[in-house]
Design an enzyme around this catalytic site. Structure first.
Site, PDB file in Angstrom:
ATOM      1  N   PHE A  75       0.860  -1.176   0.000  1.00 13.17           N
ATOM      2  CA  PHE A  75       0.000   0.000   0.000  1.00 13.17           C
ATOM      3  C   PHE A  75       0.901   1.232   0.000  1.00 13.17           C
ATOM      4  CE2 PHE A  75      -2.677  -3.132   2.437  1.00 13.17           C
ATOM      5  CZ  PHE A  75      -3.569  -3.373   1.405  1.00 13.17           C
TER       6      PHE A  75
ATOM      7  N   ARG B  97      -3.461  17.339   3.138  1.00 16.18           N
ATOM      8  CA  ARG B  97      -4.337  16.178   3.290  1.00 16.18           C
ATOM      9  C   ARG B  97      -3.562  14.923   2.881  1.00 16.18           C
ATOM     10  NH1 ARG B  97      -6.790  19.195   5.917  1.00 16.18           N
ATOM     11  NH2 ARG B  97      -8.970  19.878   5.689  1.00 16.18           N
TER      12      ARG B  97
ATOM     13  N   ARG C 191      -6.936 -10.060  11.011  1.00 20.90           N
ATOM     14  CA  ARG C 191      -6.900  -8.784  10.316  1.00 20.90           C
ATOM     15  C   ARG C 191      -5.995  -7.807  11.067  1.00 20.90           C
ATOM     16  NH1 ARG C 191      -7.720  -9.283   5.149  1.00 20.90           N
ATOM     17  NH2 ARG C 191      -9.889  -9.451   4.472  1.00 20.90           N
TER      18      ARG C 191
ATOM     19  N   GLU D 214     -11.130 -18.537  -1.336  1.00 20.29           N
ATOM     20  CA  GLU D 214     -11.280 -18.425   0.109  1.00 20.29           C
ATOM     21  C   GLU D 214     -12.173 -19.509   0.701  1.00 20.29           C
ATOM     22  OE1 GLU D 214     -12.374 -14.529   1.426  1.00 20.29           O
ATOM     23  OE2 GLU D 214     -10.515 -13.616   0.707  1.00 20.29           O
TER      24      GLU D 214
ATOM     25  N   PRO E  89     -13.956   7.524   2.949  1.00 21.73           N
ATOM     26  CA  PRO E  89     -13.392   8.475   1.986  1.00 21.73           C
ATOM     27  C   PRO E  89     -12.593   9.611   2.617  1.00 21.73           C
ATOM     28  CG  PRO E  89     -15.742   8.855   2.253  1.00 21.73           C
ATOM     29  CD  PRO E  89     -15.425   7.600   2.993  1.00 21.73           C
ATOM     30  N   GLY E  90     -12.692   9.786   3.933  1.00 22.25           N
ATOM     31  CA  GLY E  90     -11.915  10.842   4.565  1.00 22.25           C
ATOM     32  C   GLY E  90     -10.425  10.572   4.549  1.00 22.25           C
TER      33      GLY E  90
ATOM     34  N   GLU F 271      -9.768   3.515  -1.165  1.00 20.31           N
ATOM     35  CA  GLU F 271     -10.440   2.240  -1.432  1.00 20.31           C
ATOM     36  C   GLU F 271     -11.881   2.443  -1.879  1.00 20.31           C
ATOM     37  OE1 GLU F 271     -10.349  -1.940   0.820  1.00 20.31           O
ATOM     38  OE2 GLU F 271     -11.436  -0.405   1.928  1.00 20.31           O
TER      39      GLU F 271
ATOM     40  N   GLU G 133       0.331 -15.679   0.001  1.00 19.93           N
ATOM     41  CA  GLU G 133      -0.097 -14.440   0.647  1.00 19.93           C
ATOM     42  C   GLU G 133      -0.240 -14.613   2.156  1.00 19.93           C
ATOM     43  OE1 GLU G 133      -3.537 -12.862  -1.311  1.00 19.93           O
ATOM     44  OE2 GLU G 133      -2.582 -12.859  -3.287  1.00 19.93           O
TER      45      GLU G 133
END
Length: 369
Positions: free
Chosen positions: A188, A210, A238, A276, A294-295, A299, A323
């Site tokens: 990422f 931002r 996670r 999966e 979205p802030g 994604e 993975e």
């Protein structure tokens, strides 16, 4: 000045001009005793010596030092370097050959097939690659190229969004980018922008900073058996939960995965259901398309309900070893899913949204069989 013979993807002029940062004059040319193939397991080609064959390409004359530096950066990132050759038109030109042993030839190359299936995404991604020119080593760009392709594909999907009926009809002129940085980039990335934007009254905002977490688009799908009234959930570790401080960082979710650069969201949903949980979906029903956060995140999610058979047999564990995934599947009655949501044990946004959609449409799906 230098002459260059390009083959493969750079014969697509929009890509070549993106790499060079300008329009160029190029004419068809051929390199005798060579052939072009796909690089095995890669979305780009390579050229190899092949007595009696002829490689098709473009002759690009009179490139300057900056042009060659940009080409060297783009091709060098893929472990390609130039050699001088003589073309069938008698001109001498530089050609980018792969470093020995780096890539292996696969099937014969087809420019038309590449343009149809991959050209737009690769060209869009080249904008990101060349934005790193002068700041990031070419090898680093290559290391992240797979994720960059995903971002390029996401940006193309974003450009196809429906025109607004209530929101501002914005244009690129409504955001002024003063500076752009990428302080973190791995699988990422984090990007920072010093910017100002046009207010609703037409004036400009103050300059501000931002940041956005860049992660690409993803698809989620909740497998549902309308005859048995059952759903399938997956459970896995996670890191987001762990980093927040959750005592139990294992999460119940719908099947989900990143959309590969050259697949559709629907194809991704079907592929992930098999990877999966070993489930083959029949009908795939769209629930919603949306930004979950979205802030701070780029994604964008495509959520579906996938109709399938969920018999009594226990589904297999899933995930890809490469993975480092360890995924457990749960088949349970729909009412049990809603209970888990009420008890906040299934605290996952896409799953909750999809469950609510299924709650509203479940009777229709069940009556249709």
């Amino acid at each position: 000045m230098a002459n260059v013979f390009v083959y493969g993807t750079l014969c697509h002029l929009p890509l070549l001009e993106t790499v060079l940062g300008r329009a160029v004059a190029a004419v068809p040319a051929r390199l005798p005793d060579h052939a072009v193939f796909w690089a095995q397991s890669q979305p780009f080609p390579l050229i190899v010596a092949a007595p009696g064959q002829t490689a098709q390409g473009l002759f690009v004359p009179d490139l300057g030092a900056e042009d060659m530096a940009r080409l060297d950066y783009y091709e060098g990132g893929f472990a390609y370097h130039t050699r001088e050759v003589t073309l069938d038109n008698g001109h001498s030109a530089r050609v980018y050959f792969p470093d020995p042993g780096h890539w292996l030839p696969g099937a014969p190359w087809s420019l038309a097939d590449w343009v149809a299936a991959r050209g737009a995404v690769v060209t869009e991604t080249a904008r990101d690659v060349m934005a790193l020119y002068g700041n990031t080593p070419a090898a680093e760009a290559l290391r992240r190229y797979g994720m960059m392709l995903g971002r390029g594909a996401s940006r193309l999907r974003a450009a196809r969004s429906e025109p607004p009926t209530l929101r501002r009809a914005a244009t690129s002129a409504d955001v002024d980018i003063v500076a752009h940085r990428q302080p973190y980039a791995n699988y990422f990335a984090v990007e920072e922008f010093d910017l100002r934007y046009r207010r609703f009254d037409g004036t400009w905002s103050d300059q501000t900073t931002r940041a956005a977490f860049v992660s690409g688009d993803a698809a989620t799908v909740l497998p549902y058996d309308p005859v048995r009234d059952r759903v399938l959930l997956v459970e896995q570790f996670r890191p987001g939960l762990y980093a927040r401080g959750e005592a139990n960082p294992w999460l119940l979710e719908a099947v989900a995965g990143r959309i590969d650069p050259f697949e559709t969201p629907e194809t991704c949903a079907r592929r992930e259901a098999q990877e999966e949980a070993g489930v083959v979906l029949r009908d795939l029903i769209e629930v919603a398309q949306y930004y979950p956060s979205p802030g701070a995140k780029t994604e964008y999610l495509y959520s579906y309900v996938g109709l399938c058979d969920l018999p009594d047999a226990t589904p297999r564990s899933g995930g890809l070893a490469e993975e480092v995934e360890d995924i457990r599947a749960h088949v349970l009655p729909f009412d049990r899913l809603m209970d888990l949501i009420r008890r906040r044990e299934a605290g996952n946004g896409p799953l909750i949204l999809t469950a609510m959609w299924l709650h509203a449409n479940r009777a229709t799906l069940r009556s249709a069989g």
